[in-house]
Design an enzyme around this catalytic site. Structure first.
Site, PDB file in Angstrom:
ATOM      1  N   TYR A   1       0.867 -61.144   8.799  1.00 54.90           N
ATOM      2  CA  TYR A   1      -0.006 -60.327   7.959  1.00 54.90           C
ATOM      3  C   TYR A   1      -1.126 -61.189   7.396  1.00 54.90           C
ATOM      4  CZ  TYR A   1      -1.873 -57.747   4.031  1.00 54.90           C
ATOM      5  OH  TYR A   1      -2.741 -57.135   3.168  1.00 54.90           O
TER       6      TYR A   1
ATOM      7  N   LYS B   1     -11.094 -24.074   5.153  1.00 51.32           N
ATOM      8  CA  LYS B   1     -10.914 -24.207   6.606  1.00 51.32           C
ATOM      9  C   LYS B   1     -11.888 -25.181   7.256  1.00 51.32           C
ATOM     10  CE  LYS B   1     -12.105 -20.714   9.464  1.00 51.32           C
ATOM     11  NZ  LYS B   1     -11.931 -19.504  10.281  1.00 51.32           N
TER      12      LYS B   1
ATOM     13  N   ARG C   1      -5.499 -18.180   7.635  1.00 50.93           N
ATOM     14  CA  ARG C   1      -4.542 -18.515   8.697  1.00 50.93           C
ATOM     15  C   ARG C   1      -4.308 -20.017   8.859  1.00 50.93           C
ATOM     16  NH1 ARG C   1      -6.917 -14.982  13.402  1.00 50.93           N
ATOM     17  NH2 ARG C   1      -8.692 -14.856  11.971  1.00 50.93           N
TER      18      ARG C   1
ATOM     19  N   ALA D   1     -18.352 -19.297   4.564  1.00 48.57           N
ATOM     20  CA  ALA D   1     -17.780 -18.679   3.365  1.00 48.57           C
ATOM     21  C   ALA D   1     -16.410 -18.074   3.615  1.00 48.57           C
ATOM     22  CB  ALA D   1     -18.739 -17.601   2.845  1.00 48.57           C
TER      23      ALA D   1
ATOM     24  N   GLN E   1     -21.989 -17.218  -1.233  1.00 46.25           N
ATOM     25  CA  GLN E   1     -21.866 -15.799  -0.930  1.00 46.25           C
ATOM     26  C   GLN E   1     -20.682 -15.299  -1.762  1.00 46.25           C
ATOM     27  OE1 GLN E   1     -20.202 -14.738   2.862  1.00 46.25           O
ATOM     28  NE2 GLN E   1     -21.197 -12.732   2.918  1.00 46.25           N
TER      29      GLN E   1
ATOM     30  N   THR F   1     -21.367 -11.008   8.435  1.00 51.19           N
ATOM     31  CA  THR F   1     -22.171 -12.169   8.837  1.00 51.19           C
ATOM     32  C   THR F   1     -23.661 -12.017   8.501  1.00 51.19           C
ATOM     33  OG1 THR F   1     -21.995 -11.213  11.074  1.00 51.19           O
ATOM     34  CG2 THR F   1     -20.694 -13.159  10.643  1.00 51.19           C
TER      35      THR F   1
ATOM     36  N   LEU G   1     -22.821 -20.688   8.377  1.00 48.68           N
ATOM     37  CA  LEU G   1     -21.946 -19.788   7.619  1.00 48.68           C
ATOM     38  C   LEU G   1     -20.556 -20.403   7.470  1.00 48.68           C
ATOM     39  CD1 LEU G   1     -22.871 -16.323   9.182  1.00 48.68           C
ATOM     40  CD2 LEU G   1     -24.122 -17.736   7.513  1.00 48.68           C
TER      41      LEU G   1
ATOM     42  N   GLU H   1     -19.182  -5.024  18.689  1.00 51.48           N
ATOM     43  CA  GLU H   1     -17.945  -5.654  18.222  1.00 51.48           C
ATOM     44  C   GLU H   1     -16.761  -4.951  18.874  1.00 51.48           C
ATOM     45  OE1 GLU H   1     -17.767  -8.553  16.181  1.00 51.48           O
ATOM     46  OE2 GLU H   1     -19.772  -8.384  16.985  1.00 51.48           O
TER      47      GLU H   1
ATOM     48  N   ASN I   1      -1.086 -61.815  -0.803  1.00 47.98           N
ATOM     49  CA  ASN I   1      -2.386 -61.535  -1.425  1.00 47.98           C
ATOM     50  C   ASN I   1      -2.290 -60.706  -2.691  1.00 47.98           C
ATOM     51  OD1 ASN I   1      -1.492 -59.359   0.145  1.00 47.98           O
ATOM     52  ND2 ASN I   1      -3.552 -58.525   0.312  1.00 47.98           N
TER      53      ASN I   1
HETATM   54  C1  UD1 Z   1     -18.260 -12.953  15.167  1.00 41.99           C
HETATM   55  C2  UD1 Z   1     -19.265 -12.046  15.865  1.00 41.99           C
HETATM   56  C3  UD1 Z   1     -18.725 -11.692  17.240  1.00 41.99           C
HETATM   57  C4  UD1 Z   1     -18.487 -12.946  18.040  1.00 41.99           C
HETATM   58  C5  UD1 Z   1     -17.532 -13.865  17.288  1.00 41.99           C
HETATM   59  C6  UD1 Z   1     -17.432 -15.206  17.980  1.00 41.99           C
HETATM   60  C7  UD1 Z   1     -20.377 -10.779  14.109  1.00 41.99           C
HETATM   61  C8  UD1 Z   1     -20.482  -9.476  13.412  1.00 41.99           C
HETATM   62  N1  UD1 Z   1     -19.472 -10.864  15.060  1.00 41.99           N
HETATM   63  O1  UD1 Z   1     -17.076 -12.195  14.955  1.00 41.99           O
HETATM   64  O2  UD1 Z   1     -19.655 -10.877  17.933  1.00 41.99           O
HETATM   65  O3  UD1 Z   1     -17.970 -12.654  19.312  1.00 41.99           O
HETATM   66  O4  UD1 Z   1     -18.039 -14.124  15.953  1.00 41.99           O
HETATM   67  O5  UD1 Z   1     -16.445 -15.970  17.364  1.00 41.99           O
HETATM   68  O6  UD1 Z   1     -21.125 -11.695  13.815  1.00 41.99           O
HETATM   69  N2  UD1 Z   1     -18.698 -15.413   7.450  1.00 41.99           N
HETATM   70  C9  UD1 Z   1     -19.184 -15.601   6.176  1.00 41.99           C
HETATM   71  N3  UD1 Z   1     -19.310 -14.521   5.360  1.00 41.99           N
HETATM   72  C10 UD1 Z   1     -18.988 -13.265   5.752  1.00 41.99           C
HETATM   73  C11 UD1 Z   1     -18.486 -13.066   7.058  1.00 41.99           C
HETATM   74  C12 UD1 Z   1     -18.357 -14.172   7.884  1.00 41.99           C
HETATM   75  O7  UD1 Z   1     -19.507 -16.720   5.789  1.00 41.99           O
HETATM   76  O8  UD1 Z   1     -19.150 -12.344   4.937  1.00 41.99           O
HETATM   77  C13 UD1 Z   1     -18.569 -16.563   8.340  1.00 41.99           C
HETATM   78  C14 UD1 Z   1     -17.122 -16.906   8.664  1.00 41.99           C
HETATM   79  O9  UD1 Z   1     -16.618 -17.868   7.753  1.00 41.99           O
HETATM   80  C15 UD1 Z   1     -17.222 -17.487  10.061  1.00 41.99           C
HETATM   81  C16 UD1 Z   1     -18.420 -16.753  10.653  1.00 41.99           C
HETATM   82  O10 UD1 Z   1     -19.167 -16.253   9.578  1.00 41.99           O
HETATM   83  O11 UD1 Z   1     -17.535 -18.844  10.044  1.00 41.99           O
HETATM   84  C17 UD1 Z   1     -18.016 -15.644  11.622  1.00 41.99           C
HETATM   85  O12 UD1 Z   1     -17.256 -14.681  10.950  1.00 41.99           O
HETATM   86  P1  UD1 Z   1     -15.954 -14.053  11.574  1.00 41.99           P
HETATM   87  O13 UD1 Z   1     -15.353 -13.149  10.580  1.00 41.99           O
HETATM   88  O14 UD1 Z   1     -15.113 -15.107  12.164  1.00 41.99           O
HETATM   89  O15 UD1 Z   1     -16.590 -13.181  12.742  1.00 41.99           O
HETATM   90  P2  UD1 Z   1     -15.863 -12.654  14.026  1.00 41.99           P
HETATM   91  O16 UD1 Z   1     -15.118 -11.418  13.683  1.00 41.99           O
HETATM   92  O17 UD1 Z   1     -15.120 -13.758  14.672  1.00 41.99           O
END
Ligand code: UD1
Ligand code: MG
Length: 457
Positions: A352, A25, A18, A13, A78, A84, A11, A158, A372
């Site tokens: 050089y 990223k 930040r 997307a 996506q 996720t 994943l 969560e 060169n």
């Molecule tokens: C997620 C977990 C959390 C865990 C944490 C660890 C879920 C619901 N929660 O939370 O339990 O402790 O990671 O770091 O999975 N992404 C997409 N599309 C989306 C949403 C997310 O591609 O629609 C990708 C993000 O780019 C990222 C990853 O999924 O790489 C995780 O998403 P993020 O929003 O960071 O989840 P957390 O809130 O950190």
């Protein structure tokens, strides 16, 4: 490794606002490699034979970059970021091809290691339907909490949905999961979005699988495996952890690092046993060092090949295409680019060498420059075996110095020098006896006359 087929869904997307960057990223680098490419490496190390990358923000940049680090990956966009589980389902087409194991990974969690993933796959092989990779921490804020009962995992809550009691749990979700392929789509399709964030949480498949009587477990990995990168401070933290791991690996493989914390490796640095690296050395991408070399302090090396028993630095700069053969020496304040320095040749001081060959055993005097470039094109300098280039010479390319050729110091060489010839390319010295003294007296009396004229006014 297991015979089970495996798809890794990565994943990536997320917007990564930040990072405050024009670059997506997950393309920010650790050890010279995009963080998502580290994730791909870990997936492959755990036996994933197919890859699906879920992208959104910066899709074009991602496609271009992925062509290099994951040329065989299927890309899925996506369009809306709805959570996720929704992101994993963007790769529905890949998942539905039918794999034994599905590894769900995050593109922004680059320090996940292949062992942790392989261990999770191992639990699938034993019959689990969902395996969650967890870690323990004293500061669980922000992470999903793993709620266990009787050795099984019953839910991931969560942070925003946790009760005060649940918030105290220190066993957290690293984010990555292994899911049995035969159950994956059915579980994911059952995920809803009735939670504090209104998102489709991947983590919900834990409870869904439990309700269907499937086996759900958590494995434990180190905190590093879960380190998600959201800003540049975390990027630097991940870089630091990566470097620490790599330095230790190099030392255990027989490389001496006198001050390991000051030596920086790239993802692809290869370095042989019995090589000694002094403090403050930088290895950029594409460097191979054979056995028994000495890399002295403050050297900057990228795209270079260093054969056994070479001596480099201190303060050497080896740029892409520098190819040092056995026992070659490149000393202080020397820069070498796109050039072969053959066996035993010496380029010792303030020099050089670019677009050139320095023949075996040749000696390049201090301050020698290969000229060169004419502002438009690059030209080649060929220095034969055993040649001697006197200090402060300019070799204006294209030019050839024959085997055993001898160049007088301070020469500007514009024409080829045949084998064993001596070449001067400078004005001859003229020496006039007594003239120095005469000059000094003349200058002294002129100065005295001027001073006297001044005091008379
Ligand atoms: C997620 C977990 C959390 C865990 C944490 C660890 C879920 C619901 N929660 O939370 O339990 O402790 O990671 O770091 O999975 N992404 C997409 N599309 C989306 C949403 C997310 O591609 O629609 C990708 C993000 O780019 C990222 C990853 O999924 O790489 C995780 O998403 P993020 O929003 O960071 O989840 P957390 O809130 O950190
Ligand atoms: Mg996160």
């Amino acid at each position: 490794m297991s015979q089970r087929s495996c798809l890794s869904v990565i994943l990536a997307a997320g917007e990564g606002t930040r990072m405050k960057s024009a670059l997506p990223k997950v393309l920010h680098q650790i050890a010279g490699l995009p963080m998502v490419a580290h994730v791909v490496k870990a997936a492959e190390g755990a036996g994933a034979s197919a890859l699906a990358l879920v992208i959104g923000h910066g899709a074009e940049d991602m496609r271009k970059a992925a062509a290099k680090f994951a040329p065989k990956a299927d890309m899925f966009v996506q369009e809306q970021r709805l959570g996720t589980a929704h992101a994993v389902l963007a790769a529905r087409q890949a998942i539905s091809k039918g794999y034994d194991d599905i590894l769900v990974m995050f593109g922004d969690t680059p320090l996940i290691d292949a062992e942790a993933l392989a261990a999770a796959r191992g639990r699938l092989a034993e019959g689990a339907a969902v395996v969650v990779i967890g870690f323990r921490t004293a500061n669980p804020a922000g992470y999903g909490r793993l709620i266990e009962k009787d050795g099984g995992l019953i839910a991931i809550r969560e942070e925003k949905d946790c009760s005060e009691e649940e918030k105290k749990i220190g066993f957290c979700n690293a984010g990555m999961m292994a899911v049995a392929g035969k159950h994956a789509l059915k579980l994911l399709d059952a995920v809803g979005n009735k939670n504090a964030k209104g998102e489709y949480y991947l983590t919900d498949i834990v409870e869904i699988a439990g309700a269907q009587g499937l086996d759900v477990v958590a494995t434990e990995a180190s905190f590093e495996n879960a380190l998600g990168i959201n800003n540049r401070a975390e990027l630097a933290q991940a870089e630091g952890i990566w470097q620490t791991r790599r330095r230790r690996e190099a030392m255990l493989a027989g490389v001496t690092l006198i001050a390991p914390e000051t030596v920086y490796f790239s993802h692809d640095t290869e370095i042989g046993a019995d090589t000694i690296v002094e403090p403050n050395v930088w290895f950029g991408p594409g460097v191979t060092v054979a056995q028994g070399a000495k890399i002295h302090a403050f050297s900057h090396i990228e795209g270079a090949t260093i054969a056994s028993n070479c001596d480099v630095g201190p303060f050497a700069r080896l740029r892409p295409g520098a190819d040092l053969r056995t026992k070659a020496k490149v000393g202080n304040f020397c820069e070498v680019k796109q050039a072969i320095v053959e066996e035993g040749a010496k380029v010792n001081h303030l020099t050089y060498i670019g677009d050139a060959r320095v023949g075996a055993g040749a000696n390049i005097g201090a301050g020698t420059i290969t000229c060169n470039y004419d502002g438009y094109s690059k030209f080649f300098t060929d220095i034969g075996e055993g040649a001697f280039i006197g200090s402060n010479s300019s070799l204006v390319a294209p030019v050839t110095i024959g085997k055993g050729g001898y160049i007088a110091s301070g020469s500007v060489i514009t024409e080829n020098v045949p084998e064993d010839a001596l070449a001067f390319g400078r004005a001859r010295q003229k020496t006039i006896p007594g003239k120095g003294k005469e000059l000094r007296e003349r200058f002294a009396s002129a100065a005295a006359a001027k001073k006297k004229a001044g005091s008379d006014h």
